[in-house]
Design a protein around this motif. Structure first.
Motif, PDB file in Angstrom:
ATOM      1  N   TRP A   6     -34.478  44.060  26.048  1.00  0.00           N
ATOM      2  CA  TRP A   6     -35.030  42.839  26.794  1.00  0.00           C
ATOM      3  C   TRP A   6     -36.249  43.051  27.432  1.00  0.00           C
ATOM      4  O   TRP A   6     -37.034  42.105  27.426  1.00  0.00           O
ATOM      5  N   HIS A   7     -36.526  44.371  28.082  1.00  0.00           N
ATOM      6  CA  HIS A   7     -37.997  44.512  28.325  1.00  0.00           C
ATOM      7  C   HIS A   7     -38.923  44.558  27.405  1.00  0.00           C
ATOM      8  O   HIS A   7     -39.981  43.852  27.492  1.00  0.00           O
ATOM      9  N   ARG A   8     -38.573  45.042  26.185  1.00  0.00           N
ATOM     10  CA  ARG A   8     -39.654  45.079  25.118  1.00  0.00           C
ATOM     11  C   ARG A   8     -39.796  43.536  24.788  1.00  0.00           C
ATOM     12  O   ARG A   8     -41.038  43.103  24.526  1.00  0.00           O
ATOM     13  N   VAL A   9     -38.826  42.833  24.664  1.00  0.00           N
ATOM     14  CA  VAL A   9     -38.870  41.132  24.135  1.00  0.00           C
ATOM     15  C   VAL A   9     -39.815  40.622  25.137  1.00  0.00           C
ATOM     16  O   VAL A   9     -40.667  39.885  24.694  1.00  0.00           O
ATOM     17  N   LEU A  10     -39.416  40.812  26.495  1.00  0.00           N
ATOM     18  CA  LEU A  10     -40.447  40.175  27.238  1.00  0.00           C
ATOM     19  C   LEU A  10     -41.771  40.583  27.330  1.00  0.00           C
ATOM     20  O   LEU A  10     -42.594  39.690  27.618  1.00  0.00           O
ATOM     21  N   TRP A  11     -42.086  41.845  27.279  1.00  0.00           N
ATOM     22  CA  TRP A  11     -43.259  42.491  27.153  1.00  0.00           C
ATOM     23  C   TRP A  11     -43.985  41.616  26.229  1.00  0.00           C
ATOM     24  O   TRP A  11     -45.209  41.151  26.231  1.00  0.00           O
ATOM     25  N   GLU A  12     -43.486  41.507  24.708  1.00  0.00           N
ATOM     26  CA  GLU A  12     -43.936  40.990  23.913  1.00  0.00           C
ATOM     27  C   GLU A  12     -44.309  39.381  24.104  1.00  0.00           C
ATOM     28  O   GLU A  12     -45.528  38.759  23.513  1.00  0.00           O
ATOM     29  N   GLN A  13     -43.387  38.758  24.881  1.00  0.00           N
ATOM     30  CA  GLN A  13     -43.785  37.298  24.987  1.00  0.00           C
ATOM     31  C   GLN A  13     -45.023  37.173  26.183  1.00  0.00           C
ATOM     32  O   GLN A  13     -45.598  36.567  25.952  1.00  0.00           O
ATOM     33  N   ALA A  14     -44.810  38.153  26.931  1.00  0.00           N
ATOM     34  CA  ALA A  14     -46.073  38.164  28.112  1.00  0.00           C
ATOM     35  C   ALA A  14     -47.350  38.421  27.427  1.00  0.00           C
ATOM     36  O   ALA A  14     -48.339  37.841  27.800  1.00  0.00           O
ATOM     37  N   VAL A  15     -47.355  39.166  26.552  1.00  0.00           N
ATOM     38  CA  VAL A  15     -48.763  39.666  25.813  1.00  0.00           C
ATOM     39  C   VAL A  15     -49.191  38.152  24.980  1.00  0.00           C
ATOM     40  O   VAL A  15     -50.295  37.815  24.829  1.00  0.00           O
ATOM     41  N   GLU A  16     -48.064  37.384  24.438  1.00  0.00           N
ATOM     42  CA  GLU A  16     -48.437  36.198  23.767  1.00  0.00           C
ATOM     43  C   GLU A  16     -48.805  35.170  24.626  1.00  0.00           C
ATOM     44  O   GLU A  16     -49.907  34.577  24.461  1.00  0.00           O
ATOM     45  N   LEU A  17     -48.525  35.204  26.039  1.00  0.00           N
ATOM     46  CA  LEU A  17     -48.591  34.352  26.971  1.00  0.00           C
ATOM     47  C   LEU A  17     -50.234  34.647  27.406  1.00  0.00           C
ATOM     48  O   LEU A  17     -51.044  33.669  27.546  1.00  0.00           O
ATOM     49  N   ASP A  18     -50.594  35.928  27.620  1.00  0.00           N
ATOM     50  CA  ASP A  18     -51.856  36.424  28.134  1.00  0.00           C
ATOM     51  C   ASP A  18     -52.846  35.600  26.768  1.00  0.00           C
ATOM     52  O   ASP A  18     -53.995  35.353  27.274  1.00  0.00           O
ATOM     53  N   GLN A  19     -52.496  35.884  25.546  1.00  0.00           N
ATOM     54  CA  GLN A  19     -53.446  35.438  24.570  1.00  0.00           C
ATOM     55  C   GLN A  19     -53.672  33.905  24.597  1.00  0.00           C
ATOM     56  O   GLN A  19     -54.548  33.582  24.423  1.00  0.00           O
ATOM     57  N   LEU A  20     -52.522  33.246  24.670  1.00  0.00           N
ATOM     58  CA  LEU A  20     -52.605  31.829  24.998  1.00  0.00           C
ATOM     59  C   LEU A  20     -53.200  31.468  26.162  1.00  0.00           C
ATOM     60  O   LEU A  20     -54.138  30.461  26.133  1.00  0.00           O
ATOM     61  N   GLN A  75     -36.780  27.669  29.423  1.00  0.00           N
ATOM     62  CA  GLN A  75     -37.088  26.598  28.360  1.00  0.00           C
ATOM     63  C   GLN A  75     -38.189  25.880  29.217  1.00  0.00           C
ATOM     64  O   GLN A  75     -39.276  25.445  28.411  1.00  0.00           O
ATOM     65  N   SER A  76     -38.164  25.312  30.309  1.00  0.00           N
ATOM     66  CA  SER A  76     -39.059  24.705  30.806  1.00  0.00           C
ATOM     67  C   SER A  76     -40.487  25.432  31.232  1.00  0.00           C
ATOM     68  O   SER A  76     -41.525  24.712  31.137  1.00  0.00           O
ATOM     69  N   LEU A  77     -40.467  26.539  31.095  1.00  0.00           N
ATOM     70  CA  LEU A  77     -41.730  27.484  31.233  1.00  0.00           C
ATOM     71  C   LEU A  77     -42.183  27.853  29.665  1.00  0.00           C
ATOM     72  O   LEU A  77     -43.401  28.519  29.835  1.00  0.00           O
TER      73      LEU A  77
END
Length: 137
Positions: free
Chosen positions: A73-87, A53-55
């Motif tokens: 969980w790998h897929r979910v984290l990969w999707e979040q990592a892509v979103e963070l790259d865009q951000l 949550q803090s991150l």
């Protein structure tokens, strides 16, 4: 340990621990006299959620790491990592845009900076903002 002590130790609110319990993310090890009691494993899960949550990691992504099989969980984290790259890319572009405006000697860059007004005119003419040169506005 009880919910109050667990929350204090982790620097969290008891309401957060109750919320995680309601969502099924961290179930107390047992209940004693109706009070939630947390053991080492539950404290680790709470610590993981606190870090996530803090991150700014979404709760569903944190939940997937805690409970889903590896592929999920790998897929979910990969999707979040892509979103963070865009951000990050948007934040870097915003920083360059602001730095350019700050470097303009004009009192009003949006009116008087030739590079900035040229970029504004390109957007007015229909160029999508995403297609502006990232190294200059």
């Amino acid at each position: 340990m009880g919910i109050g002590e667990a929350a204090e130790r982790l620097g969290m609110r008891t309401s957060a621990l109750r919320y995680y319990d309601e969502r099924g993310l961290v179930r107390p090890a047992l209940r004693r006299g109706g009070r939630r009691m947390y053991g080492p494993e539950e404290l680790r899960r709470l610590a993981f959620l606190k870090i996530a949550q803090s991150l700014g990691i979404r709760l569903d992504a944190a939940a997937a790491v805690l409970d889903e099989p590896g592929r999920r969980w790998h897929r979910v984290l990969w999707e979040q990592a892509v979103e963070l790259d865009q951000l990050i890319a948007r934040a870097e572009a915003a920083k360059r845009f602001l730095d350019h405006a700050l470097a303009c000697p004009s009192e009003h860059p949006a009116r008087d900076c030739p590079d900035l007004t040229a970029a504004l005119d390109r957007v007015v003419a229909g160029l999508p903002v995403e297609q502006l040169d990232p190294d200059r506005p």
